[in-house]
Design a protein around this motif. Structure first.
Motif, PDB file in Angstrom:
ATOM      1  N   ALA A   1      51.691   7.280  26.484  1.00 48.75           N
ATOM      2  CA  ALA A   1      49.767   7.618  26.083  1.00 48.75           C
ATOM      3  C   ALA A   1      50.617   9.492  26.064  1.00 48.75           C
ATOM      4  N   ARG A   2      49.692  10.544  25.575  1.00 47.00           N
ATOM      5  CA  ARG A   2      50.693  11.467  25.661  1.00 47.00           C
ATOM      6  C   ARG A   2      49.438  12.453  26.410  1.00 47.00           C
ATOM      7  N   VAL A   3      49.742  13.373  27.072  1.00 44.42           N
ATOM      8  CA  VAL A   3      49.275  13.979  28.236  1.00 44.42           C
ATOM      9  C   VAL A   3      49.126  15.424  28.769  1.00 44.42           C
ATOM     10  N   LYS A   4      48.280  16.091  29.272  1.00 46.46           N
ATOM     11  CA  LYS A   4      48.160  17.645  28.961  1.00 46.46           C
ATOM     12  C   LYS A   4      48.006  18.297  30.421  1.00 46.46           C
ATOM     13  N   LYS A   5      48.551  19.441  30.807  1.00 49.46           N
ATOM     14  CA  LYS A   5      49.012  19.586  32.436  1.00 49.46           C
ATOM     15  C   LYS A   5      47.701  19.763  32.765  1.00 49.46           C
ATOM     16  N   ASP A   6      47.572  19.090  34.417  1.00 50.38           N
ATOM     17  CA  ASP A   6      46.619  19.389  34.635  1.00 50.38           C
ATOM     18  C   ASP A   6      45.736  17.726  34.749  1.00 50.38           C
ATOM     19  N   GLN A   7      46.188  17.134  33.353  1.00 55.34           N
ATOM     20  CA  GLN A   7      45.273  15.697  33.220  1.00 55.34           C
ATOM     21  C   GLN A   7      45.708  14.993  34.270  1.00 55.34           C
ATOM     22  N   PRO A   8      44.918  14.348  35.053  1.00 56.55           N
ATOM     23  CA  PRO A   8      43.870  12.847  35.980  1.00 56.55           C
ATOM     24  C   PRO A   8      44.636  11.473  35.777  1.00 56.55           C
ATOM     25  N   LEU A   9      46.100  11.483  35.917  1.00 58.38           N
ATOM     26  CA  LEU A   9      46.416  10.404  35.912  1.00 58.38           C
ATOM     27  C   LEU A   9      46.735   9.246  36.460  1.00 58.38           C
ATOM     28  N   ALA A  10      46.183   8.960  37.777  1.00 54.02           N
ATOM     29  CA  ALA A  10      45.665   8.213  38.772  1.00 54.02           C
ATOM     30  C   ALA A  10      44.897   8.707  39.708  1.00 54.02           C
ATOM     31  N   GLU A  11      44.434   7.984  39.934  1.00 43.54           N
ATOM     32  CA  GLU A  11      43.491   8.078  42.084  1.00 43.54           C
ATOM     33  C   GLU A  11      43.538   6.900  42.466  1.00 43.54           C
ATOM     34  N   LEU A  12      43.447   7.403  44.319  1.00 44.29           N
ATOM     35  CA  LEU A  12      43.868   6.587  45.542  1.00 44.29           C
ATOM     36  C   LEU A  12      42.428   6.662  45.777  1.00 44.29           C
ATOM     37  N   ASP A  13      42.147   5.546  46.333  1.00 39.96           N
ATOM     38  CA  ASP A  13      40.771   5.137  47.204  1.00 39.96           C
ATOM     39  C   ASP A  13      40.425   6.361  48.422  1.00 39.96           C
ATOM     40  N   PRO A  14      39.303   6.951  48.099  1.00 43.60           N
ATOM     41  CA  PRO A  14      39.328   8.447  48.595  1.00 43.60           C
ATOM     42  C   PRO A  14      38.690   8.279  49.877  1.00 43.60           C
ATOM     43  N   GLU A  15      38.038   6.956  50.314  1.00 49.97           N
ATOM     44  CA  GLU A  15      37.174   6.500  51.562  1.00 49.97           C
ATOM     45  C   GLU A  15      38.469   7.399  53.082  1.00 49.97           C
ATOM     46  N   ASP A  16      39.322   6.879  53.026  1.00 48.10           N
ATOM     47  CA  ASP A  16      39.796   7.061  54.621  1.00 48.10           C
ATOM     48  C   ASP A  16      40.086   9.337  54.271  1.00 48.10           C
ATOM     49  N   VAL A  17      40.083   9.610  53.299  1.00 44.49           N
ATOM     50  CA  VAL A  17      40.791  10.868  53.364  1.00 44.49           C
ATOM     51  C   VAL A  17      39.296  11.631  53.635  1.00 44.49           C
ATOM     52  N   ARG A  18      38.147  10.576  52.735  1.00 43.27           N
ATOM     53  CA  ARG A  18      36.418  11.185  53.000  1.00 43.27           C
ATOM     54  C   ARG A  18      36.632  11.288  54.787  1.00 43.27           C
ATOM     55  N   LEU A  19      36.801  10.187  54.966  1.00 40.48           N
ATOM     56  CA  LEU A  19      36.171  10.180  56.039  1.00 40.48           C
ATOM     57  C   LEU A  19      36.816  10.896  57.324  1.00 40.48           C
TER      58      LEU A  19
END
Length: 367
Positions: free
Chosen positions: A78-96
């Motif tokens: 895949a061709r990507v641009k600068k600052d483009q999201p590539l993957a995400e972690l589960d944010p629950e623990d960080v949010r708490l």
């Protein structure tokens, strides 16, 4: 007997007729075309190593915090641009954790406000000499302690806020995803490689150097590169990087070649060959079809650029290759050699030099 005499008379009559028609003058031969080429450096005098086109910059992308991969937004290629999201972690623990830190900030602000009011009250009482100096100093220390505590909690809140943003992995620059090492649901540690990005820009060729010939290579050494998509063209380059240690599995040293020319039509993942000149002079070579021999002595036909006539040139050959043969002596880089139909030629014959596309070749400017 009569038939024999008749046949002899007919033969004599025919011979007389042919002589009369020709008038005893030789028939002029037409100028025939001859495909000509110039000698090239012998590939057999070059060491060739297989390689692969890679990006010069290939950063390994990773999350700055650990966690469980919740989303994978791109795939390999895949061709990507600068600052483009590539993957995400589960944010629950960080949010708490962020909410807990925010609550601590609110509590620290309330404690500081109370300590400030207490200190101001003791200051007023001290001016009226209703409390001792030590009581006021104690209120001042409580205020300063709460003030420092608020600064600490605010710093922790900023860290937690940053970590909340770290749950999204973004591309640092434009490029192409070269490899992927994780899947959705996998738990990764901080710094563990998730993607490898082939950044846009310069292209290089990665190849492996066997350990027995490693001492022949050096950084900055001139080489040439041939792409499999363009087998008849070589691009100049130089060795930009040499691995200081051998790969533990292949026992070879990784080397990278940078192209010397500004723009080379090389795409990521293309196969290539790196040619390295061996020690000593590189001999010339001609196609196998250009070589002929008489009495065990090899020769080629060279076209005289002044009048386009043929000259037999004796040569000394090296080891025959699959398509070409090295010429150790007898030719120069400026010679034009007939590359086909050599068995039909003769010394001094006039020819019309043409290339492989049957276009007339201008051998040299006539004087």
């Amino acid at each position: 007997m009569f038939r024999h005499v008749l046949s002899l008379a007919a033969s004599l009559s025919l011979a007389s007729l042919l002589v009369a028609c020709g008038n005893g003058e030789p028939v002029k031969q037409p100028v025939r075309p001859a495909m000509v080429v110039k000698p090239k450096p012998a590939a057999e005098a070059m060491e060739a190593y297989p390689g692969e086109v890679r990006a010069r910059y290939e950063p390994e992308l990773a999350f700055r915090i650990g966690g469980k991969v919740a989303k994978r937004l791109v795939d390999v290629g895949a061709r990507v641009k600068k600052d483009q999201p590539l993957a995400e972690l589960d944010p629950e623990d960080v949010r708490l954790q962020l909410e807990a830190t925010r609550a601590q900030v609110a509590a620290a602000e309330a404690n500081l406000q109370l300590a400030r009011a207490e200190r101001d009250r003791y200051k007023t009482l001290l001016e009226r000499q209703l409390v001792s100096r030590s009581q006021y100093d104690n209120a001042e220390n409580v205020y300063r302690s709460n003030e420092a505590r608020l600064k600490q909690i605010r710093a922790e809140y900023n860290v937690a806020s940053n970590q909340a943003a770290y749950t999204v992995l973004r591309a640092p620059q434009d490029g192409v995803i070269a490899s992927r090492q994780v899947e959705v649901g996998q738990v990764v540690a901080a710094g563990q490689t998730v993607f490898t990005l082939a950044a846009d820009g310069e292209r290089e060729v990665l190849f492996s150097v066997p350990e027995q010939v490693f001492e022949r290579f050096r950084i900055g050494q001139d080489v040439s590169v041939e792409l499999w998509s363009q087998p008849d063209q070589r691009f100049p380059g130089r060795i930009r990087e040499l691995a200081p240690a051998a790969d533990p599995q292949s026992r070879t040293f990784a080397a990278r070649v940078a192209f010397s020319e500004g723009k080379v039509p090389a795409e990521l993942g293309q196969s290539a060959r790196v040619f390295v000149k061996v020690n000593g002079d590189v001999p010339l070579s001609v196609p196998l079809s250009a070589l002929s021999a008489e009495g065990g002595r090899p020769f080629v036909w060279v076209v005289d650029p002044k009048d386009s006539t043929l000259q037999r040139r004796a040569v000394r050959t090296g080891a025959f290759g699959e398509k070409r043969v090295p010429i150790l002596e007898g030719l120069s880089v400026d010679d034009w050699v007939v590359a086909a139909g050599v068995q039909l030629l003769r010394e001094g014959q006039a020819v019309r030099p043409v290339d492989r596309d049957n276009r007339v070749v201008e051998l040299a400017a006539k004087e």
